[in-house]
Design an enzyme around this catalytic site. Structure first.
Site, PDB file in Angstrom:
ATOM      1  N   GLY A 147       0.801  -1.603  -0.108  1.00  0.00           N
ATOM      2  CA  GLY A 147       0.247   0.177  -0.218  1.00  0.00           C
ATOM      3  C   GLY A 147       0.626   1.431  -0.008  1.00  0.00           C
ATOM      4  O   GLY A 147       1.866   1.208  -0.431  1.00  0.00           O
ATOM      5  N   SER A 148       0.024   1.740   0.579  1.00  0.00           N
ATOM      6  CA  SER A 148       0.867   3.389   0.686  1.00  0.00           C
ATOM      7  C   SER A 148       2.711   3.020   1.359  1.00  0.00           C
ATOM      8  O   SER A 148       3.387   4.971   0.668  1.00  0.00           O
ATOM      9  CB  SER A 148      -0.604   4.675   1.475  1.00  0.00           C
ATOM     10  N   THR A 149       2.901   3.261   1.653  1.00  0.00           N
ATOM     11  CA  THR A 149       4.337   3.173   2.396  1.00  0.00           C
ATOM     12  C   THR A 149       5.300   2.628   1.371  1.00  0.00           C
ATOM     13  O   THR A 149       6.352   3.063   0.884  1.00  0.00           O
ATOM     14  CB  THR A 149       4.667   2.073   3.026  1.00  0.00           C
TER      15      THR A 149
END
Lengths: 562, 449
Positions: A275-277
């Site tokens: 995801g966004s990491t």
């Protein structure tokens, strides 16, 4: 005359047996008598970086009785003494004491030497003890998943105990003895054939206190969030793992009560969509390639159409003019897709690889899942878009922590490590081979990314929960859709909530990566994983005695307007 | 003991036949023709065997003794006691006039039969599956052992009597009552499944027939009968033997009946030429069941090496030779018969025992005479040796020679060695006996050069 013939015959036969064929018979006879006894040796300790034990071997005694040696008149006395001393069932003990013609009946195993000494002083006939070693795991180190345990034979079955078995086990010595047919040792024969070599102490890069705290914080959070599980990695910028917690876990002293999934070390064994990491890699690649700057302004609508799919940000907003800083701070999918498209599939793939995705972590832990990173030639139409914000590929927690460690280490990626080295009998540490180092980003790009990530925990960012008073914290939230294992679709699969970051942002000393699998209560990385991050990070900073930041975060522009 | 002083000499004389020294040869011939040679050869070889036996019984039994009783000496003490009983009997027998020995034949035979009969009904099997033991007043005896002595004496007396009466021309006279007597003993002994004793009895029987000069066909017929019987017994034994071996020793592979003899060879091989030293046997640690009796020769071979085992074979050879010499030089039929039967008994038993250990004879389980543990065997055998000595003295010249030696046993022995003149001044009384020994040894050494 007959006597003479017989005598000559016998003499001849005797000469044959005792002179000509003697060596053959003698060696056959000694083969029957010789038996090899293993001399047990101590298994090396597993300790943290400061020498605190995660696993130790203690000398114990196996108390046994030789029923043949117990005079019939003393049976009751011996039975009573043993029953009382070890608090055993009297009938069982009586049965063993009377078990002639057996010469060896184990009364109790793992008796502490002091306890045996007390018993020995009673001078019971026929009762003896053998030296043995028992592996003990101090309670609640929180490192069970990493350290593993040994089996009944004293060899490692799981975790580091298994991986480092050769180092830890040492070599048991052997003693050759000549025994009679009953197994009695014949006096004045044989001797030590090989001295035992004690196992080496293995020193880890872990810190026991941080490990323990991370495990506690994780467990509490998983329970509170009603998640399936999770893991916490604490790492130095140079890749040394300071803590590696996984949940669910187990007690190595009660292995029988654990399940295989309890014992699996999810920190390396579980791959998830980051995801966004992952967005930091998209930004890093674009910056490093000179395709953009932190202040470059992008037009970011709420949603964007690519082929047949519409990608949107997590919360509705009017079309904005965000800088790259802003895209990161607000974790805009739409903005990241644009950056990813600037970098291109090949470029993105190259940077993912440089950060260690799709490759073994180098920790060499059992059950490691190196995740999935497919070749860009095989990417489907929208995969460039999804990969840029962290879907459509999978990583394990250590791989993700390593990305942030690389940024914290001024762009030089050092392969993660968990074993510092072995400690010899002289107490000197002989360090393991230096892990490979590779410059992934320039120092400038790293600094820019650090500043960018610091904004995430800022007042405008998605992870204000990750703030730690007194320290400048950089990090990134991650909220990924999980594949529903039943349908193979994201529908109903829940979320993976993650947070990865480092502190102090101006001079990074510690990286913490938190991931919670399928939390029910909160699913946003900031809300679910952020508090665990700040808890572990602040504890870690204090434990490692890292001074608070003495500077303020620089002012950066998140939008075109500033 | 006077005998022991002279016996090394006996052994030497045999071995040094190869010596090229003509002086030696002449002296040897003189010794060989000497009327008392048989007497000293018997006393020397048997005393050495008894002494060696005691030492080896102690060495070979100590492991089993200490495990079963806690004392390493328990079995040895029994053996020592038996030797203490046997020695006076030996001396007594050697002083008995020949007619008393003859008179002993019938009562001894009757007693033996009675004891065997009681054993069949009242005997103990001691867990060995064979009823061979009888408890009398706290002492356990094996009546089949004295029965050998009784049969040897009785058989010799019976045939001698018939010979004197010139009745030996008929088969019937030859075989009655000898054959029924032997048959009765064999039957009773077989009830205790003691096959080896049976074979010794039959050997004595054959030896008696041989000496008495039985007609060729009769002897051949009897020989064939005995051989057939022995063949059947060995066949039965090998089957039963395997069972008993595995019973006594569960650690052994039950399918491997060769376990025991194999370890006999292992023991001998381990001993090599010089042996591992007294007490250091490894095979006595349970590998050889009953190392102190049936397989004591293996332990001797292991601890004393080829030298020790050849010495034992040699000593039995000397004893056998001496026995035959007594028989061949005797004029009285009884002396000839008794000497032959006792010699055959001891020699054949030794042959079978040693043959078993070195695997030239199938395993039978028979003690080594004078050496193996077991008072029931040792006492009658020692008495038998005493009888042989008495018979040796019955040689007409021997009596004269003995009379000429004067009363001192040591002096007699020295006289036989031809040392009397040189040593007579030092050997004057019993208290000087110890002093005389080194002198002898020295003299002997000097002579050897």
């Amino acid at each position: 005359m007959l006597i003479l013939v017989v005598m000559v015959l016998f003499a001849g036969r005797l000469v044959q047996i005792q002179a000509i064929d003697a060596p053959t018979y003698a060696s056959a006879a000694s083969d029957v008598r010789l038996s090899t006894i293993d001399i047990p040796t101590t298994r090396g300790e597993i300790t943290d970086a400061n020498g605190n034990a995660f696993a130790v071997s203690v000398e114990v005694r196996t108390v046994f009785v030789d029923p043949e040696e117990v005079p019939d008149s003393k049976r009751a006395e011996v039975t009573d003494a043993l029953t009382e001393h070890f608090d055993l069932d009297r009938d069982v003990v009586a049965g063993k004491v009377a078990a002639e013609p057996s010469r060896y009946q184990v009364i109790k195993e793992e008796v502490p030497p002091a306890e045996w000494k007390e018993l020995e002083e009673l001078g019971l006939e026929g009762v003896g003890a053998q030296v043995d070693y028992k592996r003990v795991y101090p309670e609640e180190t929180g490192a069970a998943d990493l350290v593993g345990f040994v089996g009944d034979d004293g060899h490692g079955l799981e975790g580091l105990e298994a991986v480092l078995d050769d180092t830890l086990a040492g070599e048991p010595g052997t003693r050759q003895v000549e025994t009679g047919i009953t197994g009695t040792r014949i006096p004045m024969t044989g001797g030590t054939a090989k001295e035992p070599v004690p196992g080496k102490e293995v020193r880890l890069t872990l810190d026991r206190d941080i490990q323990w705290h991370a495990q506690q914080a994780l467990a509490e959070s998983v329970e509170e969030m009603d998640a399936e599980g999770g893991s916490v990695i604490a790492m130095r910028p140079t890749g040394e793992v300071v803590a590696m917690a996984d949940y669910p876990s187990y007690s190595p002293n009660e292995i029988n009560e654990s399940t295989a999934s309890d014992r699996a070390n999810g920190a390396v064994a579980e791959a998830f969509e980051p995801g966004s990491t992952n967005k930091v890699i998209t930004a890093a690649g674009a910056l490093e390639e000179g395709l953009t700057t932190p202040e470059t302004v992008y037009t970011v609508p709420y949603s964007i159409q690519r082929y047949d799919e519409t990608f949107s940000d997590s919360e509705y907003h009017e079309t904005e003019r965000l800088t790259l800083n802003g895209i990161m701070a607000k974790s805009s999918n739409v903005g990241t897709i644009q950056v990813g498209e600037q970098l291109g599939a090949e470029g993105l793939y190259e940077y993912l690889g440089k950060f260690g995705f799709g490759q073994p972590t180098g920790l060499d832990l059992p059950g490691e899942n190196e995740g999935i990173l497919t070749d860009p030639d095989d990417w489907w139409g929208t995969q460039l878009a999804t990969v840029s914000f962290g879907q459509g590929l999978s990583v394990n927690a250590v791989q993700m922590a390593s990305v942030y460690a690389t940024i914290a280490n001024d762009g030089v990626r050092v392969e993660p490590s968990v074993v510092a080295g072995t400690v010899g009998e002289d107490g000197e540490l002989s360090a393991t081979e230096e892990p490979t180092r590779e410059r992934v980003l320039s120092e400038e790009t790293s600094d820019e990314l650090g500043t960018m990530l610091e904004a995430v925990t800022g007042d405008e960012g998605t992870a204000q929960q990750a703030q730690i008073p007194g320290y400048r914290v950089a990090g990134k939230t991650g909220t990924a859709s999980r594949v529903n294992p039943e349908t193979g679709d994201y529908e109903g699969g829940g979320y993976t909530a993650a947070f990865a970051g480092f502190a102090p942002a101006d001079d990074p000393e510690l990286i913490v990566q938190v991931v919670l699998h399928n939390p029910q209560k909160e699913h946003y990385g900031g809300e679910a994983a952020g508090p665990v991050f700040s808890d572990v990070m602040s504890f870690g900073l204090k434990t490692l005695e890292i001074p608070p930041s003495d500077s303020e975060p620089p002012d950066i522009r998140l939008t075109e307007d500033g | 003991m006077s005998g022991s002083a002279s016996t090394p000499r006996g052994g030497d004389s045999r071995r040094s036949r190869t010596s090229r020294s003509s002086v030696w040869l002449r002296e040897l011939r003189q010794l060989h023709d000497h009327p008392l040679t048989s007497y000293y050869l018997v006393i020397g070889s048997s005393c050495l065997l008894i002494a060696l036996g005691l030492v080896m019984v102690l060495s070979s039994s100590m492991i089993d003794s200490i495990t079963s009783t806690g004392s390493a000496f328990s079995l040895f003490q029994k053996q020592l006691a038996a030797a203490a009983v046997g020695l006076p009997l030996l001396v007594l027998a050697s002083h008995l006039p020949v007619w008393t020995l003859r008179a002993l034949g019938y009562p001894a035979m009757a007693l033996a039969l009675a004891l065997l009969l009681i054993t069949v009904f009242q005997g103990e099997d001691y867990g060995y599956g064979a009823v061979r033991w009888l408890e009398i007043g706290g002492v356990t005896i094996q009546p089949s052992e004295p029965a050998k002595l009784a049969f040897a004496l009785w058989g010799a007396d019976v045939l001698a009597r018939k010979d004197e009466l010139k009745q030996l021309m008929e088969w019937r006279q030859l075989l009655v009552p000898l054959l029924p007597g032997c048959g009765a003993l064999v039957l009773l002994v077989l009830m205790g499944t003691d096959l080896s004793t049976t074979m010794v009895l039959l050997t004595i029987f054959l030896a008696l027939l041989w000496v008495v000069g039985a007609p060729g066909p009769l002897f051949v017929g009897m020989f064939a009968l005995v051989v057939t019987l022995a063949g059947i017994m060995v066949a039965v034994e090998s089957f039963r033997g395997a069972r008993i071996t595995s019973f006594l020793n569960p650690g052994a592979d039950p399918s491997d009946a060769g376990f025991q003899p194999l370890h006999g060879l292992y023991a001998l091989g381990t001993g090599g030429v010089f042996g591992v030293g007294i007490g250091d046997s490894k095979e006595k640690w349970g590998f050889l069941p009953h190392p102190e009796s049936d397989f004591i020769f293996a332990i001797i071979g292991e601890e004393l090496g080829l030298i020790g085992s050849l010495l034992v074979v040699g000593l039995f050879g000397v004893l056998g030779y001496a026995g035959l010499r007594i028989a061949s030089r005797a004029r009285e039929p009884f002396v000839r018969l008794a000497a032959m039967s006792i010699t055959a008994w001891i020699a054949v038993q030794a042959m079978v025992n040693i043959g078993t250990v070195i695997k030239v004879v199938p395993v039978t389980g028979i003690p080594l005479p004078l050496v193996s543990a077991g008072g029931s065997a040792l006492v009658p055998t020692m008495f038998g040796v005493g009888v042989l000595l008495a018979l040796a003295k019955a040689e007409p010249d021997a009596r004269k020679a003995l009379a000429a030696r004067g009363p001192n046993l040591v002096q007699r022995a020295l006289g036989w060695l031809g040392l009397r003149g040189t040593d007579s001044s030092t050997v004057t009384g019993p208290q000087e006996r110890n002093g005389s020994r080194p002198t002898q040894v020295r003299t002997r050494r000097n002579r050897r050069r």
